[in-house]
Enzyme design. Structure first.
Site, PDB file in Angstrom:
ATOM      1  N   ASP A  67      46.738   7.158  -8.728  1.00 57.10           N
ATOM      2  CA  ASP A  67      47.581   8.176  -9.353  1.00 57.10           C
ATOM      3  C   ASP A  67      49.011   7.735  -9.045  1.00 57.10           C
ATOM      4  OD1 ASP A  67      49.191  10.376  -9.869  1.00 57.10           O
ATOM      5  OD2 ASP A  67      47.667  11.834  -9.249  1.00 57.10           O
ATOM      6  N   TYR A 159      59.643  15.345 -22.455  1.00 61.07           N
ATOM      7  CA  TYR A 159      59.014  14.014 -22.504  1.00 61.07           C
ATOM      8  C   TYR A 159      60.077  12.940 -22.777  1.00 61.07           C
ATOM      9  CZ  TYR A 159      56.233  10.128 -24.358  1.00 61.07           C
ATOM     10  OH  TYR A 159      55.687   8.887 -24.595  1.00 61.07           O
ATOM     11  N   LYS A 163      61.302   9.557 -20.539  1.00 57.15           N
ATOM     12  CA  LYS A 163      61.246   8.190 -21.057  1.00 57.15           C
ATOM     13  C   LYS A 163      62.652   7.582 -21.155  1.00 57.15           C
ATOM     14  CE  LYS A 163      56.804   7.563 -21.656  1.00 57.15           C
ATOM     15  NZ  LYS A 163      56.091   6.489 -20.945  1.00 57.15           N
TER      16      LYS A 163
HETATM   17  N1  LIG Z   1      50.512   7.447 -28.173  1.00 47.12           N
HETATM   18  C1  LIG Z   1      51.767   7.469 -28.563  1.00 47.12           C
HETATM   19  O1  LIG Z   1      52.074   7.890 -29.705  1.00 47.12           O
HETATM   20  C2  LIG Z   1      52.867   6.966 -27.660  1.00 47.12           C
HETATM   21  C3  LIG Z   1      54.158   6.842 -28.215  1.00 47.12           C
HETATM   22  C4  LIG Z   1      55.180   6.384 -27.402  1.00 47.12           C
HETATM   23  C5  LIG Z   1      54.938   6.050 -26.073  1.00 47.12           C
HETATM   24  N2  LIG Z   1      53.673   6.177 -25.572  1.00 47.12           N
HETATM   25  C6  LIG Z   1      53.465   5.837 -24.156  1.00 47.12           C
HETATM   26  O2  LIG Z   1      52.446   4.847 -24.059  1.00 47.12           O
HETATM   27  C7  LIG Z   1      51.815   4.949 -22.775  1.00 47.12           C
HETATM   28  C8  LIG Z   1      50.308   4.956 -22.950  1.00 47.12           C
HETATM   29  O3  LIG Z   1      49.923   6.158 -23.601  1.00 47.12           O
HETATM   30  P1  LIG Z   1      48.704   6.238 -24.606  1.00 47.12           P
HETATM   31  O4  LIG Z   1      49.236   6.630 -25.931  1.00 47.12           O
HETATM   32  O5  LIG Z   1      47.849   5.060 -24.498  1.00 47.12           O
HETATM   33  O6  LIG Z   1      47.967   7.554 -24.042  1.00 47.12           O
HETATM   34  P2  LIG Z   1      46.584   7.764 -23.256  1.00 47.12           P
HETATM   35  O7  LIG Z   1      45.466   7.188 -24.032  1.00 47.12           O
HETATM   36  O8  LIG Z   1      46.555   9.204 -22.891  1.00 47.12           O
HETATM   37  O9  LIG Z   1      46.794   6.867 -21.946  1.00 47.12           O
HETATM   38  C9  LIG Z   1      47.535   7.281 -20.849  1.00 47.12           C
HETATM   39  C10 LIG Z   1      47.077   6.480 -19.644  1.00 47.12           C
HETATM   40  O10 LIG Z   1      47.876   6.874 -18.522  1.00 47.12           O
HETATM   41  C11 LIG Z   1      47.008   7.174 -17.442  1.00 47.12           C
HETATM   42  N3  LIG Z   1      47.639   8.170 -16.586  1.00 47.12           N
HETATM   43  C12 LIG Z   1      48.090   9.413 -16.911  1.00 47.12           C
HETATM   44  N4  LIG Z   1      48.600  10.026 -15.835  1.00 47.12           N
HETATM   45  C13 LIG Z   1      48.468   9.152 -14.789  1.00 47.12           C
HETATM   46  C14 LIG Z   1      48.783   9.203 -13.415  1.00 47.12           C
HETATM   47  N5  LIG Z   1      49.352  10.287 -12.857  1.00 47.12           N
HETATM   48  N6  LIG Z   1      48.531   8.119 -12.647  1.00 47.12           N
HETATM   49  C15 LIG Z   1      47.954   7.024 -13.190  1.00 47.12           C
HETATM   50  N7  LIG Z   1      47.609   6.914 -14.476  1.00 47.12           N
HETATM   51  C16 LIG Z   1      47.865   7.975 -15.272  1.00 47.12           C
HETATM   52  C17 LIG Z   1      45.699   7.635 -18.069  1.00 47.12           C
HETATM   53  O11 LIG Z   1      44.591   7.329 -17.241  1.00 47.12           O
HETATM   54  P3  LIG Z   1      43.817   8.345 -16.265  1.00 47.12           P
HETATM   55  O12 LIG Z   1      43.666   9.643 -16.970  1.00 47.12           O
HETATM   56  O13 LIG Z   1      42.516   7.618 -16.013  1.00 47.12           O
HETATM   57  O14 LIG Z   1      44.661   8.410 -15.031  1.00 47.12           O
HETATM   58  C18 LIG Z   1      45.628   6.733 -19.290  1.00 47.12           C
HETATM   59  O15 LIG Z   1      45.022   5.506 -18.972  1.00 47.12           O
HETATM   60  C19 LIG Z   1      52.362   6.217 -22.125  1.00 47.12           C
HETATM   61  O16 LIG Z   1      53.371   5.881 -21.203  1.00 47.12           O
HETATM   62  C20 LIG Z   1      52.957   6.980 -23.300  1.00 47.12           C
HETATM   63  O17 LIG Z   1      54.006   7.833 -22.894  1.00 47.12           O
HETATM   64  C21 LIG Z   1      52.635   6.628 -26.323  1.00 47.12           C
END
Ligand SMILES: NC(=O)c1ccc[n+]([C@@H]2O[C@H](COP(=O)([O-])OP(=O)(O)OC[C@H]3O[C@@H](n4cnc5c(N)ncnc54)[C@H](OP(=O)(O)O)[C@@H]3O)[C@@H](O)[C@H]2O)c1
Length: 274
Positions: A67, A159, A163
């Site tokens: 975490d 959010y 970021k």
């Molecule tokens: N999807 C979008 O549209 C989008 C757009 C812009 C930026 N992003 C960024 O891209 C990154 C990946 O997001 P995603 O879209 O792939 O979403 P996701 O599928 O929800 O993945 C998020 C990941 O972060 C992990 N996580 C969350 N809280 C955590 C914590 N406290 N400690 C360790 N791991 C943690 C989760 O794993 P566990 O639950 O197993 O811990 C999961 O593997 C994020 O930083 C997000 O802000 C996403």
């Protein structure tokens, strides 16, 4: 850059789903020594199984339960990675979470929670990994931020702030690291089809407008290619590039566009006043 580092040691946070998982696949294809970290060990085990059946020749990835909001976890994750592979060449700060909805009704704890993961979590990982990144031949940090860090987007303020904090810190730190041999790439993804939207906190039952979404695989390919070519900043999607350009040149136009988005969301009752 990474292509010259086949067999390099790469640590990815948030590797259990979405973009982090897709990046892990893209790197396994290249024969990288992976450490995959997140809170859910069972999901990480599934990712490793999928990787091993897709790329049987790739080195067996290490999984680490971490975490990123807990210093002890982060320290242990870094130690385990170093013990298994003998160092860290690349750190990918991808773990992230969201909060969406009316800022006026967002609890201060929810502002703090996204900051803890998206900003302090990434900083904590950087600081723990830094001594090893400095020892690497060409250490690299990849920080996954968001297009919402380029300009405030209505109902995404908490959010976006977390970021933007990471993006601005990354710019500062990149210059501080200049002589150390460690470089830093900032990634600004747009809407990507992942579990992110299911996992984020919706304030007062707010509903997100739908996509268009990029696939996590497309985003992962772009990230890895950009790292291979030594890019410093990667803005994903045409909308992201348009926003980045216009907020500098036509700031009033962008403000009006954001006002319109906010108005439409309220009119369609996708965000609520409580
Ligand atoms: N999807 C979008 O549209 C989008 C757009 C812009 C930026 N992003 C960024 O891209 C990154 C990946 O997001 P995603 O879209 O792939 O979403 P996701 O599928 O929800 O993945 C998020 C990941 O972060 C992990 N996580 C969350 N809280 C955590 C914590 N406290 N400690 C360790 N791991 C943690 C989760 O794993 P566990 O639950 O197993 O811990 C999961 O593997 C994020 O930083 C997000 O802000 C996403």
């Amino acid at each position: 850059m990474l292509s010259r580092m086949k067999g390099s040691k790469i640590l990815i946070t948030g590797a259990s789903s979405g973009i982090g998982k897709a990046v892990a696949f893209e790197l396994a294809r290249r024969g990288v020594k992976l450490t995959l970290a997140s809170r859910r060990l069972d999901s990480l085990r599934d990712v490793v199984e999928e990787i091993q059946s897709a790329f049987p020749e790739a080195p067996q990835p290490l999984i680490a339960r971490c975490d990123v909001t807990r210093r002890k976890d982060v320290k242990r994750m870094v130690e385990e990675c170093v013990r298994r592979f003998g160092g860290i060449d690349v750190l990918i700060n991808n773990a992230g979470t969201g909060v969406y909805g009316n800022a006026e009704f967002t609890a201060i704890e929810d502002f703090r929670a996204v900051m803890e993961v998206n900003f302090f979590g990434a900083v904590r990982c950087m600081m723990e990994a830094l001594p090893f990144l400095k020892q690497a031949e060409k250490g690299l940090v990849i920080n996954i931020t968001s297009v919402a860090a380029k300009h405030g987007v209505p109902y995404l303020g908490a959010y976006g702030a977390s970021k933007a904090a990471l993006a601005v810190f990354s710019q500062s730190f990149r210059s501080e690291l200049k002589e150390s041999g460690v470089s830093l790439m900032i990634v600004y993804p747009s809407y990507t089809q992942t579990d992110f939207f299911r996992n984020e906190k919706k304030v007062g039952g707010a509903r997100r407008p739908r996509g268009p979404y990029a696939s996590p695989q497309k985003v992962a390919r772009a990230i890895v290619r950009a790292a291979e070519s030594g890019k410093r900043n990667l803005v994903l999607s045409l909308e992201g590039k348009a926003l980045t350009f216009s907020q500098g040149v036509f700031p009033r136009l962008v403000e009006r566009a954001m006002d319109r988005i906010a108005y439409k969301l309220r009119e369609k009752q996708e965000v609520f006043n409580e």
